[in-house]
Motif scaffolding. Structure first.
Motif, PDB file in Angstrom:
ATOM      1  N   ASP A  38       0.829  -1.208   0.000  1.00  0.00           N
ATOM      2  CA  ASP A  38       0.000   0.000   0.000  1.00  0.00           C
ATOM      3  C   ASP A  38       0.859   1.251   0.000  1.00  0.00           C
ATOM      4  N   GLN A  39       0.235   2.359  -0.463  1.00  0.00           N
ATOM      5  CA  GLN A  39       0.906   3.646  -0.450  1.00  0.00           C
ATOM      6  C   GLN A  39       1.343   3.975   0.978  1.00  0.00           C
ATOM      7  N   GLY A  40       2.586   4.395   1.118  1.00  0.00           N
ATOM      8  CA  GLY A  40       3.080   4.798   2.427  1.00  0.00           C
ATOM      9  C   GLY A  40       3.730   3.700   3.247  1.00  0.00           C
ATOM     10  N   GLU A  41       3.751   2.484   2.727  1.00  0.00           N
ATOM     11  CA  GLU A  41       4.400   1.420   3.492  1.00  0.00           C
ATOM     12  C   GLU A  41       5.912   1.486   3.358  1.00  0.00           C
ATOM     13  N   LEU A  42       6.592   0.994   4.364  1.00  0.00           N
ATOM     14  CA  LEU A  42       8.047   0.887   4.337  1.00  0.00           C
ATOM     15  C   LEU A  42       8.368  -0.600   4.459  1.00  0.00           C
ATOM     16  N   VAL A  43       8.795  -1.181   3.343  1.00  0.00           N
ATOM     17  CA  VAL A  43       8.895  -2.642   3.253  1.00  0.00           C
ATOM     18  C   VAL A  43      10.328  -3.053   2.977  1.00  0.00           C
ATOM     19  N   ALA A  44      10.782  -4.085   3.673  1.00  0.00           N
ATOM     20  CA  ALA A  44      12.102  -4.641   3.371  1.00  0.00           C
ATOM     21  C   ALA A  44      11.938  -6.026   2.760  1.00  0.00           C
ATOM     22  N   PHE A  45      12.625  -6.265   1.641  1.00  0.00           N
ATOM     23  CA  PHE A  45      12.735  -7.621   1.102  1.00  0.00           C
ATOM     24  C   PHE A  45      14.000  -8.215   1.715  1.00  0.00           C
ATOM     25  N   LEU A  46      13.812  -9.254   2.499  1.00  0.00           N
ATOM     26  CA  LEU A  46      14.950  -9.846   3.186  1.00  0.00           C
ATOM     27  C   LEU A  46      15.200 -11.243   2.638  1.00  0.00           C
ATOM     28  N   GLY A  47      16.457 -11.551   2.407  1.00  0.00           N
ATOM     29  CA  GLY A  47      16.767 -12.897   1.941  1.00  0.00           C
ATOM     30  C   GLY A  47      18.239 -12.976   1.611  1.00  0.00           C
ATOM     31  N   THR A 198       6.167   5.558  -0.505  1.00  0.00           N
ATOM     32  CA  THR A 198       6.289   4.126  -0.290  1.00  0.00           C
ATOM     33  C   THR A 198       7.749   3.785  -0.505  1.00  0.00           C
ATOM     34  N   ILE A 199       8.355   3.071   0.416  1.00  0.00           N
ATOM     35  CA  ILE A 199       9.766   2.734   0.252  1.00  0.00           C
ATOM     36  C   ILE A 199       9.924   1.219   0.292  1.00  0.00           C
ATOM     37  N   VAL A 200      10.577   0.690  -0.730  1.00  0.00           N
ATOM     38  CA  VAL A 200      10.856  -0.741  -0.784  1.00  0.00           C
ATOM     39  C   VAL A 200      12.357  -0.894  -0.863  1.00  0.00           C
ATOM     40  N   LEU A 201      12.928  -1.609   0.080  1.00  0.00           N
ATOM     41  CA  LEU A 201      14.366  -1.813   0.018  1.00  0.00           C
ATOM     42  C   LEU A 201      14.689  -3.289   0.158  1.00  0.00           C
ATOM     43  N   THR A 202      15.820  -3.684  -0.403  1.00  0.00           N
ATOM     44  CA  THR A 202      16.258  -5.060  -0.220  1.00  0.00           C
ATOM     45  C   THR A 202      17.463  -5.044   0.704  1.00  0.00           C
ATOM     46  N   THR A 203      17.599  -6.103   1.443  1.00  0.00           N
ATOM     47  CA  THR A 203      18.754  -6.190   2.335  1.00  0.00           C
ATOM     48  C   THR A 203      19.011  -7.644   2.657  1.00  0.00           C
ATOM     49  N   HIS A 204      20.252  -7.962   2.941  1.00  0.00           N
ATOM     50  CA  HIS A 204      20.476  -9.259   3.571  1.00  0.00           C
ATOM     51  C   HIS A 204      21.004  -9.071   4.981  1.00  0.00           C
ATOM     52  N   TYR A 205      20.838  -7.838   5.480  1.00  0.00           N
ATOM     53  CA  TYR A 205      21.164  -7.599   6.893  1.00  0.00           C
ATOM     54  C   TYR A 205      19.884  -7.649   7.702  1.00  0.00           C
ATOM     55  N   LEU A 206      19.854  -8.596   8.641  1.00  0.00           N
ATOM     56  CA  LEU A 206      18.660  -8.733   9.463  1.00  0.00           C
ATOM     57  C   LEU A 206      18.422  -7.516  10.320  1.00  0.00           C
ATOM     58  N   GLU A 207      19.511  -6.975  10.868  1.00  0.00           N
ATOM     59  CA  GLU A 207      19.368  -5.821  11.765  1.00  0.00           C
ATOM     60  C   GLU A 207      18.707  -4.671  11.023  1.00  0.00           C
ATOM     61  N   GLU A 208      19.072  -4.560   9.737  1.00  0.00           N
ATOM     62  CA  GLU A 208      18.560  -3.449   8.959  1.00  0.00           C
ATOM     63  C   GLU A 208      17.056  -3.591   8.717  1.00  0.00           C
ATOM     64  N   ALA A 209      16.660  -4.785   8.295  1.00  0.00           N
ATOM     65  CA  ALA A 209      15.238  -5.031   8.069  1.00  0.00           C
ATOM     66  C   ALA A 209      14.482  -4.789   9.365  1.00  0.00           C
ATOM     67  N   ASP A 210      15.085  -5.251  10.455  1.00  0.00           N
ATOM     68  CA  ASP A 210      14.474  -5.142  11.767  1.00  0.00           C
ATOM     69  C   ASP A 210      14.352  -3.676  12.183  1.00  0.00           C
ATOM     70  N   ALA A 211      15.441  -2.923  12.011  1.00  0.00           N
ATOM     71  CA  ALA A 211      15.472  -1.541  12.480  1.00  0.00           C
ATOM     72  C   ALA A 211      14.606  -0.631  11.622  1.00  0.00           C
ATOM     73  N   ARG A 305      15.461 -12.182  23.039  1.00  0.00           N
ATOM     74  CA  ARG A 305      14.376 -12.041  22.085  1.00  0.00           C
ATOM     75  C   ARG A 305      14.866 -12.655  20.779  1.00  0.00           C
ATOM     76  N   PRO A 306      14.006 -13.241  19.995  1.00  0.00           N
ATOM     77  CA  PRO A 306      14.480 -13.847  18.748  1.00  0.00           C
ATOM     78  C   PRO A 306      14.926 -12.765  17.760  1.00  0.00           C
ATOM     79  N   THR A 307      15.917 -13.082  16.986  1.00  0.00           N
ATOM     80  CA  THR A 307      16.332 -12.169  15.923  1.00  0.00           C
ATOM     81  C   THR A 307      15.676 -12.638  14.630  1.00  0.00           C
TER      82      THR A 307
END
Lengths: 339, 264
Positions: A38-47, A198-211, A305-307
């Motif tokens: 949706d418009q305005g979401e901040l989504v990370a593609f993690l993998g 709307t921001i879509v970013l890819t990362t393979h850093y878990l901390e980044e997706a998390d933060a 807490r789980p990462t």
């Protein structure tokens, strides 16, 4: 803020698929992706590397035609109306957006001009971004002479020259030191807060997706394997409590009592008891009191807490680090090469 | 870091308005010209070979009856410089394809055809600078400057530059991921084209098959017209043939180049 924030889906993919032929091998980089953002979401593609994140981004930014399936961005189909899509988006790729032969400031101005800014507005915007991304000392130098981190900041500045409805960032923090990585995260969050992009970013850093992201789409082998908020993904897995005891007998008895916690998974290794349960970080106080009443005194307590790494391990049976290493040792192409 | 969205937000988050092909082309061309503007001396790189020929080869030419050897040789060297410069230009695109800045341009709202045409039109500027430089160097020697003819000649070379530049970009586009291919093809083609155009030596006494190949080379007509124009001689048929040669290269180059860019 007077900006109108349209709501509703801004990215919709249905059965989005991309295959490659690499050295006569058939690679299914993305397999039947169904996503609604949706418009305005901040989504990370993690993998892990090669999961299909970048290939997906390249299809959404019109750089790569889907093999099958459809994708629309900002209301336009990526195959039928690519130019309309390009007018609505911004993109920071994995490479350097600024040519190495140019000066950084010149490229920022050219980018502004290409995105419909007047010469004066483009110059002003370039100056703002140079200040914002701490590029004053290097903006008037040839890009080839900049360090990797400086170039990456320039790339990000290039992506922000116009503030688009949808901004795609492909591994934005790669090559940045921890300080600049933190700056980038702050920048992305501020941008998101102020513009409603709307921001879509890819990362393979878990901390980044998390933060960073409100929503994490976990992609593995070209498929979505989880799609939820980072906190819900982690809550589902439960917290981990590690208890130490004076003897193995005590540990076995404590394990029986710990198993009474709702949805708990308990395992005993010698004098150690591992408890996994949702909300265990709160339940642990009561558990310790209960054990104490039963004359079982813990000699050590560790609550974690789980990462997202735990989440990935739980979903795929592999840790993200293993998955990245596996990928780099196989002959499968990286997303960049395959494209 | 407080100015991220200092400019009014509503316009910034709006979609980029549609722009015309010519506005896009102008933006691409001015971007391409910036490194040259910052470092004008960079035009010398493509001139090394032509200047070597001018300095070390021209003195070997025998004096001809109807004028100085230099008068005959210089227009060819100007055309050679133009061919060299424009045929190298695809290497810049190759670099940008490797670094990622070409990809950034592909995601921008600029049209595919303007990405090609803007780059190709930029080739005119270094060509003008190089021609001026050569004329400044040779005019004190036995070379008569006929400015009117030179200006018409340069207009013809502009067409030729656009065409060769477009072909060079097309070559860079098909060489993606195997950059050696670009240099192999460019280096393999350039000397036959030069020799067959009669730039270094006249082809009057050449065997029939060589003259046949020369007649097929559009550069032959461009160079013949340059020689007359630079000497202040005006033969409508020669000038027309020269412009036709330049136009054929320009049209073919742009057609091939735009096709390549649309597929990118």
């Amino acid at each position: 803020m007077t900006t109108q924030r349209p709501t509703g889906p801004v990215i919709v993919t249905r059965g989005l698929t991309r295959h490659f032929k690499v050295n006569k091998t058939h690679v299914e980089a993305v397999r039947g992706l169904d996503l609604t953002i949706d418009q305005g979401e901040l989504v990370a593609f993690l993998g892990p590397n090669g999961a299909g994140k970048s290939t997906t981004l390249r299809m959404l930014t019109t750089l790569l035609a889907p093999t099958s399936g459809t994708a629309s961005v900002a209301g336009h189909d990526v195959s039928d109306a690519p130019r309309a899509v390009r007018r609505a988006i911004g993109y920071v790729g994995q490479g350097n957006g600024a040519s190495h032969q140019q000066r950084g400031r010149d490229e920022l101005i050219s980018q502004g001009r290409a995105h419909g800014l007047s010469r004066a507005a483009a110059r002003e915007r370039a100056a703002e971004l140079v200040a914002d991304l701490d590029l004053e000392a290097v903006a008037d130098r040839k890009v080839a002479s900049l360090s990797g981190g400086q170039r990456r900041r320039l790339d990000i500045a290039m992506g922000l020259v116009h503030l688009p409805r949808v901004l795609f960032l492909d591994e934005p923090s790669t090559g940045l030191d921890p300080q600049n990585r933190a700056n980038l995260q702050a920048l992305v969050q501020r941008l998101h807060g102020e513009t409603g992009s709307t921001i879509v970013l890819t990362t393979h850093y878990l901390e980044e997706a998390d933060a960073l992201a409100e929503r994490v789409v976990v992609i593995d082998h070209g498929r979505v394997i989880a799609d939820d908020s980072a906190s819900r993904l982690k809550t589902r897995l439960g917290d981990r409590v590690l208890l130490g005891f004076a003897s193995a007998t005590d540990a076995a008895r404590a394990a029986e009592r710990a198993a009474r916690l709702p949805d708990a998974t308990v395992s005993v290794t010698g004098e150690q008891v591992e408890v996994r349960a949702p909300g265990a970080h709160q339940a642990v106080a009561g558990l310790l009191a209960d054990l104490h009443a039963a004359r079982l005194t813990a000699t050590g307590v560790e609550v974690s807490r789980p990462t997202l790494d735990d989440v990935f391990l739980d979903l795929t049976g592999r840790s993200l680090r293993e998955a990245n290493e596996q990928q780099s040792t196989t002959d499968a192409p990286t997303e960049g090469e395959a494209a | 870091m407080t100015t991220l969205t200092a400019s009014p937000a509503p316009e910034l988050t709006a979609d980029v308005p549609a722009s015309s092909f010519w506005a896009d082309t102008w933006n691409v061309m001015t971007r391409e010209l910036k490194p040259l503007w910052r470092e004008p001396a960079s035009v010398l790189f493509a001139m090394v070979q032509p200047l070597v020929f001018l300095g070390l080869f021209a003195p070997l030419l025998p004096e001809v009856s109807e004028g100085s050897a230099l008068q005959w040789f210089v227009p060819g060297i100007v055309a050679m410089t133009c061919l060299m410069g424009a045929s190298f230009t695809g290497a810049n695109l190759s670099d940008e394809m490797i670094s990622g800045s070409h990809e950034r341009m592909l995601v921008s709202p600029l049209s595919r055809s303007s990405l090609l045409v803007g780059r190709a039109c930029k080739e005119i500027v270094p060509m003008l600078m190089q021609t001026a430089l050569i004329l400044v160097v040779v005019t004190p020697f036995s070379f008569d400057l006929h400015l009117g003819g030179v200006l018409v000649g340069v207009a013809m070379l502009a067409l030729f530059s656009i065409g060769v530049g477009s072909l060079s970009f097309a070559l860079a586009l098909v060489s993606e991921g195997q950059e050696w291919l670009f240099w192999t093809v460019q280096q393999t083609l350039i000397f036959p084209v030069l020799l067959l155009a009669g730039i270094l030596l006249p082809l009057e006494g050449a065997p029939g098959w060589l003259r046949f190949l020369s007649d097929l080379n559009p550069l032959t007509y461009v160079v013949e017209a340059q020689r007359e124009l630079f000497a202040g001689i005006w033969h409508a048929d020669v000038v027309a043939a020269g412009f036709a040669g330049g136009a054929v290269v320009a049209a073919f180059g742009i057609w091939v180049g735009v096709r390549g860019m649309r597929r990118a």
